[in-house]
Design a protein around this motif. Sequence first.
Motif, short mmCIF file in Angstrom:
data_model
loop_
_atom_site.label_atom_id
_atom_site.label_comp_id
_atom_site.label_asym_id
_atom_site.label_seq_id
_atom_site.Cartn_x
_atom_site.Cartn_y
_atom_site.Cartn_z
N VAL A 283 34.29 43.51 45.51
CA VAL A 283 35.07 43.84 44.32
C VAL A 283 36.42 44.60 44.68
CG1 VAL A 283 33.07 44.22 42.53
CG2 VAL A 283 33.95 46.13 44.01
N ARG B 98 35.74 36.49 40.93
CA ARG B 98 34.66 36.63 41.97
C ARG B 98 35.39 36.51 43.29
NH1 ARG B 98 32.13 37.56 38.39
NH2 ARG B 98 30.28 36.83 37.67
N VAL C 206 36.21 48.90 38.44
CA VAL C 206 36.30 47.72 38.77
C VAL C 206 37.60 46.96 38.02
CG1 VAL C 206 35.23 45.40 39.31
CG2 VAL C 206 33.98 47.61 39.54
N GLY D 115 36.24 41.14 39.87
CA GLY D 115 35.18 40.99 40.80
C GLY D 115 33.87 41.76 40.13
N LYS D 116 32.80 41.16 40.29
CA LYS D 116 31.48 41.77 39.98
C LYS D 116 30.78 42.37 41.28
CE LYS D 116 27.54 40.60 37.20
NZ LYS D 116 26.65 39.61 36.36
N THR E 52 35.84 41.32 35.35
CA THR E 52 34.49 41.10 35.89
C THR E 52 34.10 39.69 36.01
OG1 THR E 52 33.65 41.54 33.82
CG2 THR E 52 33.71 43.53 35.76
N TYR F 129 38.96 47.63 43.41
CA TYR F 129 38.98 49.15 42.38
C TYR F 129 40.47 49.48 42.06
CZ TYR F 129 33.89 49.74 43.60
OH TYR F 129 32.42 49.67 43.73
#
Length: 202
Positions: free
Chosen positions: A54, A86, A67, A70-71, A83, A56
């Motif tokens: 991820v 990917r 975040v 990304g997850k 989220t 941040y």
Amino acid sequence: TGTLPVDKAPCAGELQGPLTGPTAGDAGDWVGANGQVIVSQDGRIFSSDRTTHVIYIRPNVNSASVVLAGKLNTPGSVDASGTAARFNGPYGMAFDDSTNRLFIADTNNQAIRQINPANGNVTTIVRTSNAQTAVQSAGYSVAGFGPRGLALLGTNSMIVTDAVNHVAWHYLNSAMYLRAGVPSAIGTVDGTGTAARMNTPD
């Protein structure tokens, strides 16, 4: 991992993340990320974490990390927002303050991705095929692409280090150019262009 001078005494140890402090503003929320940290001119803090896949963002030093894209612990390759996007092993980053765009070396996906921090939208701008096209005219070939480090030179212009091919690329106006080293020729040689040699540049 290494030594850190603290009160004139060496302190040996290892930092791995993410770390969580007692309060939302604790620096441990972001400094321990297993990737890189950069700061925009307006004070936003971006960090990549190649182990949790991820990116941040901290709006400022007094806010908690959230975040951006990304997850957590879900590797993949999806262009989407927040989220729903990917990444797979994101590492090096560069930020263009003039366009408000964050660039990510998505190492395990062999790609360079771009994020709009305003909405978290992720787009892929460089793939392995771009690197392959870039070296064909010079008589070389590459099977893969291993972007690790990014250095912004200007809008739509940045240097990309490639740890798989041991070269440095120049991304310029949506095209890739071989800037230093020869694919798969490992060494430590100062020189210009293909006369130079590198070993797993990061």
